[in-house]
Design a protein around this motif. Sequence first.
Motif, PDB file in Angstrom:
ATOM      1  N   PRO A 124      30.485  52.994   8.501  1.00 24.22           N
ATOM      2  CA  PRO A 124      30.373  51.609   8.963  1.00 24.22           C
ATOM      3  C   PRO A 124      31.326  50.673   8.220  1.00 24.22           C
ATOM      4  N   LEU A 138      31.405  46.835   7.558  1.00 28.99           N
ATOM      5  CA  LEU A 138      30.630  45.607   7.702  1.00 28.99           C
ATOM      6  C   LEU A 138      31.316  44.425   7.029  1.00 28.99           C
ATOM      7  N   ALA A 191      32.701  45.140  16.397  1.00 26.76           N
ATOM      8  CA  ALA A 191      31.723  44.862  17.453  1.00 26.76           C
ATOM      9  C   ALA A 191      32.397  44.470  18.765  1.00 26.76           C
ATOM     10  N   ASP A 238      29.201  43.938  12.250  1.00 25.77           N
ATOM     11  CA  ASP A 238      30.163  45.024  12.454  1.00 25.77           C
ATOM     12  C   ASP A 238      31.556  44.451  12.728  1.00 25.77           C
TER      13      ASP A 238
END
Length: 421
Positions: free
Chosen positions: A153, A155, A164, A161
């Motif tokens: 991930p 972030l 995204a 995210d």
Amino acid sequence: MGLENGSMESLASSRFAAACVLGGLVLGAAVLAGKLSQGAPVLPPLGIRRRKKKPVRVYMDGCFDMMHYGHCNALRQARALGDELVVGVVSDDEITANKGPPVTPLHERMIMVGAVKWVDEVIPNAPYAITEEFMKKLFTEYNIDYIIHGDDPCLLPDGTDAYALAKKAGRYKQIKRTEGVSSTDIVGRMLLCVRERSSSDSHNHSSLQRQFSHGHSQKLDDGGFGSRTRISHFLPTSRRIVQFSNGKGPGPDARIVYIDGAFDLFHAGHVEILRIARELGDFLLVGIHTDQTISFTRGAHRPIMNLHERSLSVLACRYVDEVIIGAPWQVSKDMITTFDISMVVHGTIAENMDFLKEKSNPYAVPMAMGIYWQIESPLDITTSTIIKRIVSNHEAYQKRNEKKEAGERRYYEGKTYVSGD
């Protein structure tokens, strides 16, 4: 009368044959027309070329700070998902705001990324998070089809995210993260190296750093400044080496140039000297010294990266044609003959330039043969330069590592199998 009847029968036969031929031609034409109407391929008229298929362009971004073979493997996997790979390199300011200060400045990171053989184009000052505006720019100006990232991930500080928008647009593809190395891990190795050198009982213990880079321990270790730094889990395989290799040897009349070294913490200075060395011939052969050789010549705290890690970093460089994994310290006559070496070169900037004054000069043979050349190093950067950057600002990097290590621990704790290579 009999002759007349025979003539009539012959004429009738001729007419029947002609009718059959004509009927066959009509039937053949009808069948052909039917096939064409069903979508059978039609050759274009002479002089008209088919339109070339549009190449699939993929985009991958990153900080690429302390660039290592894990970054290179990610770029290799990304390139395999398309025909052309465009790479965005995040700016210094964006890295500082999101992760802490970078170890290597943007211009050095640009050199490193541009030298990876799977990269076709590089975009400087890419944003850390892909915004709506930047994503539109990628799709319209750079003709990007897909945006790529690893399965770990990514972030933002607010917990959202970074990819995204790309996922929402249906233009996102994922690759497998390369295990066993990260920039956080490498910084931790250097912090551990500082601890070892400053320890009063370092002579009574085996090198902590070498345990660290060789994966002799599989636990979390205190990096000397309160950090729980993860021990390397790098597991070298023959398949990975094949994936990174060019798979081609030199031509029959090729001018083979040889250069050797540690190539520890592979950096922009290494890339630039390899670029110049490659320009001197047709085939660049790179010798990579063993861990034991480096420890003997540069101290027990070296190398930071082990032999297989260093080999993969060098193999990923577009200027390198072949490597000798575990090259001998001394360049012998037999070695020169075996590899048909035309020229042995060395840069003017290196960790140790005193070898020219020593009795055991490793380049004595090529010097005697008149094939040794010293070439001007374009950048004044060595592995020690990189280590000094960490040491001089270790508090800032310690905070950066603590922030990153928490995320890495979560990744490993929740890790599941992901297919890919």
